[in-house]
Write a protein that holds these residues in place. Sequence first.
Motif: not given
Length: 137
Positions: A50-56, A70-74, A92-95
């Motif tokens: 569940g970590a928020d890694l967007r734009h990492a 459930d990690a957010d990797l958008r 989530d690997l979108r984008g």
Amino acid sequence: MSRSSSAGTREMLASATYGHSLERLTFDGLQLLSLRLPDLLWLKRCSFVGADLRHATLEGARLILCDLRDADLRGASLRGTAFSGCDLRGADLRGADLRHLRFGSVNTGNADGRTLVTGVRSDRGVDLTTYFEDHQG
């Protein structure tokens, strides 16, 4: 596994160097937006549920037996990243930049050791099975 805070995690990861190895750390549910990992960082048995890694930027990282359910990797840059025996179910690997991404297996004794991608959200037309080293998904 030890639990980290978002600020403490950023400091710890910022001090890691090329080829550094981190093991059995928990980053579950942390906000790690735009985090930048050093090249060739090894993460072994770490948890990012569940970590928020967007734009990492995880370019060139090696993740072994890590839990990213459930990690957010958008929008994350995963160029050259290798996931071996990891659980990405529901991530989530979108984008995300998936160039040279690899999914692999590890020998875990009794367990299968394959990277799990069931329910991963990705951009339309992306076939995640092509990223498996054995191309069997």
